[in-house]
Design a protein around this motif. Structure first.
Motif, mmCIF file in Angstrom:
data_model
loop_
_atom_site.group_PDB
_atom_site.id
_atom_site.type_symbol
_atom_site.label_atom_id
_atom_site.label_comp_id
_atom_site.label_asym_id
_atom_site.label_seq_id
_atom_site.Cartn_x
_atom_site.Cartn_y
_atom_site.Cartn_z
ATOM 1 N N VAL A 48 42.443 54.044 26.749
ATOM 2 C CA VAL A 48 42.245 54.847 27.948
ATOM 3 C C VAL A 48 40.756 54.971 28.244
ATOM 4 N N LEU A 49 40.385 54.621 29.455
ATOM 5 C CA LEU A 49 39.002 54.710 29.912
ATOM 6 C C LEU A 49 38.967 55.465 31.235
ATOM 7 N N SER A 50 37.867 56.125 31.475
ATOM 8 C CA SER A 50 37.679 56.782 32.772
ATOM 9 C C SER A 50 36.666 56.000 33.590
ATOM 10 N N GLU A 51 36.702 56.209 34.889
ATOM 11 C CA GLU A 51 35.726 55.543 35.740
ATOM 12 C C GLU A 51 34.315 56.040 35.434
ATOM 13 N N GLY A 52 34.221 57.256 34.897
ATOM 14 C CA GLY A 52 32.920 57.762 34.495
ATOM 15 C C GLY A 52 32.297 56.939 33.382
ATOM 16 N N VAL A 53 33.120 56.479 32.447
ATOM 17 C CA VAL A 53 32.629 55.612 31.377
ATOM 18 C C VAL A 53 32.363 54.211 31.894
ATOM 19 N N LEU A 54 33.251 53.695 32.732
ATOM 20 C CA LEU A 54 33.069 52.340 33.264
ATOM 21 C C LEU A 54 31.759 52.211 34.034
ATOM 22 N N SER A 55 31.392 53.267 34.724
ATOM 23 C CA SER A 55 30.159 53.211 35.508
ATOM 24 C C SER A 55 28.911 53.206 34.633
ATOM 25 N N ARG A 56 29.046 53.616 33.381
ATOM 26 C CA ARG A 56 27.890 53.670 32.473
ATOM 27 C C ARG A 56 27.654 52.373 31.723
ATOM 28 N N LEU A 57 28.708 51.602 31.527
ATOM 29 C CA LEU A 57 28.658 50.479 30.589
ATOM 30 C C LEU A 57 28.481 49.143 31.293
ATOM 31 N N SER A 58 27.729 48.270 30.638
ATOM 32 C CA SER A 58 27.672 46.871 31.073
ATOM 33 C C SER A 58 28.944 46.171 30.602
ATOM 34 N N ASP A 59 29.123 44.935 31.024
ATOM 35 C CA ASP A 59 30.326 44.197 30.634
ATOM 36 C C ASP A 59 30.404 44.035 29.117
ATOM 37 N N ASP A 60 29.291 43.720 28.463
ATOM 38 C CA ASP A 60 29.282 43.552 27.006
ATOM 39 C C ASP A 60 29.591 44.874 26.302
ATOM 40 N N GLU A 61 29.003 45.953 26.782
ATOM 41 C CA GLU A 61 29.248 47.257 26.169
ATOM 42 C C GLU A 61 30.692 47.699 26.361
ATOM 43 N N LEU A 62 31.254 47.399 27.528
ATOM 44 C CA LEU A 62 32.663 47.716 27.774
ATOM 45 C C LEU A 62 33.560 46.923 26.828
ATOM 46 N N SER A 63 33.228 45.663 26.616
ATOM 47 C CA SER A 63 34.000 44.844 25.669
ATOM 48 C C SER A 63 33.930 45.424 24.270
ATOM 49 N N ALA A 64 32.758 45.940 23.879
ATOM 50 C CA ALA A 64 32.600 46.541 22.560
ATOM 51 C C ALA A 64 33.457 47.790 22.420
ATOM 52 N N VAL A 65 33.480 48.636 23.444
ATOM 53 C CA VAL A 65 34.287 49.863 23.405
ATOM 54 C C VAL A 65 35.775 49.525 23.327
ATOM 55 N N VAL A 66 36.212 48.580 24.137
ATOM 56 C CA VAL A 66 37.624 48.189 24.129
ATOM 57 C C VAL A 66 38.009 47.602 22.776
ATOM 58 N N GLU A 67 37.148 46.744 22.222
ATOM 59 C CA GLU A 67 37.439 46.155 20.916
ATOM 60 C C GLU A 67 37.461 47.218 19.832
ATOM 61 N N HIS A 68 36.589 48.207 19.920
ATOM 62 C CA HIS A 68 36.575 49.322 18.972
ATOM 63 C C HIS A 68 37.928 50.042 18.973
ATOM 64 N N GLU A 69 38.421 50.369 20.152
ATOM 65 C CA GLU A 69 39.685 51.099 20.228
ATOM 66 C C GLU A 69 40.864 50.223 19.818
ATOM 67 N N ARG A 70 40.819 48.950 20.173
ATOM 68 C CA ARG A 70 41.898 48.046 19.751
ATOM 69 C C ARG A 70 41.919 47.869 18.243
ATOM 70 N N ALA A 71 40.748 47.939 17.615
ATOM 71 C CA ALA A 71 40.689 47.863 16.148
ATOM 72 C C ALA A 71 41.425 49.048 15.528
ATOM 73 N N HIS A 72 41.264 50.239 16.107
ATOM 74 C CA HIS A 72 42.022 51.406 15.636
ATOM 75 C C HIS A 72 43.521 51.161 15.744
ATOM 76 N N LEU A 73 43.939 50.592 16.879
ATOM 77 C CA LEU A 73 45.360 50.369 17.108
ATOM 78 C C LEU A 73 45.928 49.327 16.159
ATOM 79 N N ARG A 74 45.186 48.241 15.938
ATOM 80 C CA ARG A 74 45.675 47.185 15.052
ATOM 81 C C ARG A 74 45.801 47.676 13.613
ATOM 82 N N ALA A 75 44.809 48.410 13.143
ATOM 83 C CA ALA A 75 44.802 48.865 11.747
ATOM 84 C C ALA A 75 45.637 50.115 11.534
ATOM 85 N N ARG A 76 46.140 50.724 12.610
ATOM 86 C CA ARG A 76 46.908 51.972 12.552
ATOM 87 C C ARG A 76 46.166 53.039 11.744
#
Length: 313
Positions: A162-190
Motif C-alpha cells: 500500500v502506497l499513498s500519492e504523498g509517498v509517490l510524489s517524494r520518490l524517484s523511480d529507483d527509490e520507489l522500486s526499493a520501497v516496493v521491493e522492501h515490502e515485497r520482501a516482508h510478504l515473501r518471508a512472512r
C-alpha cells in the motif's frame, strides 16, 4: 536438580539472554543469523518452561518402596517436606498457567490480527486507484491521500503493498522500486508470522521475567532483512534515500511500514560494509547450542528416568 536446571534455564532464556541480545550492536549487521538465534532462544524458552513442569510432575510421582510410582502427589509431602513440596506445586501450576496463556495468546493474536487485516484489505481494495496500481504491479494499492503511507498488508490470499500519492510524489523511480521491493520482501518471508509468534510469547510470560526489548529487537531485524533484499534489487544508497524520504510514513496496526523510529539505525547499517561471516557463523553455532546442549545435558537423563517410572505402570 532437573527441575531446578530447567527452571533456571527458562528464566535465563526469557529475561537476561534476550535483554543482552537486544542491546548488542552486532545483530543488525548479521540479521539473518541473529533472527535464527532469536528464534532458537524463543523455542528453547518454551521447551524449557514445559520441561520444568514435566520434571516436577516426575518428582511428585517418584517410585515407592515397591518400585512403582506413587499415584497421589500428596504422598510426597513427607518425603520432600512442606516447603519444597509447596515450591514444586507452585512452579508446576505456574508452568501450566504459562502454557495455557501461551496457547491463548497465540489464538488471540492470530484472530485479532487477521480480523483487522481482512477489514483493512477490503477497505483499501475499495478506495484503490486502479489505474495507478496497474502501472506499478498487481499487488500494489495506491491511496489518494497526501499523508505519507508505505506499508505491506500480509495475507494468505495475496498480500498488498500500500502506497499513498504523498509517498509517490517524494520518490524517484529507483527509490520507489526499493520501497516496493522492501515490502515485497516482508510478504515473501512472512515476517508477520515471526512477529506474531514473538508477540504471543511476550504476552505469555510474566512481566517480571520477560525482556522488554526483545520484541523491538526482532522487529528491527525483520526490517533489516527486508532492507537487504531491497538493496540487492536496487542499491544500498537508493534504499537509504528511500528510507529517509519515508521516515515519517505511518501504517495501521497489523501492517509493516517501511519507515518508523528505526530508520536512522537502518540507514547507518546500509552505509557500513563491514564483513560479518565470523559473526554469522558464531550466531548460528549459538543457536544450535541453545537448542542441543540443554537437551543433551538435562533432557536425556530426565527422559531416561521417566521411561524407568513408566515401565513400572
Amino acid at each position: 536438580m532437573t527441575a531446578l536446571l530447567f527452571g533456571i534455564l527458562t528464566v535465563a532464556l526469557v529475561g537476561p539472554i534476550p535483554q543482552a541480545l537486544a542491546y548488542a550492536s552486532w545483530p543488525v549487521y548479521a540479521p539473518r543469523a541473529a533472527m535464527t538465534l532469536w528464534q532458537a532462544v524463543a523455542l528453547a524458552a518454551v521447551l524449557s518452561a514445559f520441561s520444568t513442569g514435566l520434571a516436577i510432575a516426575a518428582n511428585l510421582l517418584s517410585p515407592g518402596v515397591n518400585g512403582a510410582p506413587t499415584t497421589n502427589p500428596l504422598d510426597e509431602i513427607d518425603r520432600l517436606g512442606w516447603p519444597l513440596w509447596s515450591v514444586y506445586v507452585i512452579v508446576f501450576a505456574l508452568t501450566l498457567l504459562v502454557g495455557a496463556k501461551l496457547i491463548y495468546s497465540i489464538v488471540r493474536v492470530s484472530i485479532r490480527t487477521r480480523a483487522r487485516r481482512n477489514a483493512h484489505r477490503v477497505m483499501i481494495d475499495l478506495v484503490d486507484r486502479v489505474d495507478m496500481h496497474r502501472q506499478h504491479g498487481r499487488d500494489i494499492r495506491v491511496l489518494d491521500v497526501t499523508a505519507p503511507l508505505a506499508y505491506c498488508l500480509p495475507g494468505l490470499r495475496g498480500g498488498r503493498v500500500v502506497l499513498s500519492e504523498g509517498v509517490l510524489s517524494r520518490l524517484s523511480d529507483d527509490e520507489l522500486s526499493a520501497v516496493v521491493e522492501h515490502e515485497r520482501a516482508h510478504l515473501r518471508a512472512r515476517h508477520d508470522l515471526v512477529l506474531e509468534a514473538f508477540i504471543a510469547l511476550h504476552e505469555a510470560f510474566p512481566r517480571f521475567v520477560r525482556s522488554r526489548s526483545a520484541l523491538g529487537a526482532v522487529e528491527l531485524l525483520a526490517e533489516a532483512l527486508a532492507d537487504d533484499q531491497a538493496a540487492h534489487a536496487t542499491a544500498p544508497t537508493t534504499v537509504g534515500r528511500a528510507l529517509v524520504a519515508c521516515a515519517d510514513a505511518t501504517a495501521p496496526r497489523g501492517t509493516m511500514a517501511v519507515g518508523g523510529p528505526t530508520t536512522l539505525a537502518r540507514v547507518r547499517r546500509l552505509c557500513d560494509t563491514r564483513p560479518v561471516p565470523a559473526i554469522s557463523a558464531t550466531a548460528y553455532l549459538l543457536a544450535i547450542a541453545i537448542l542441543v546442549v540443554p537437551t543433551l545435558a538435562v533432557a536425556i537423563p530426565w527422559l531416561t528416568e521417566l521411561h524407568r517410572l513408566m515401565s513400572h505402570l
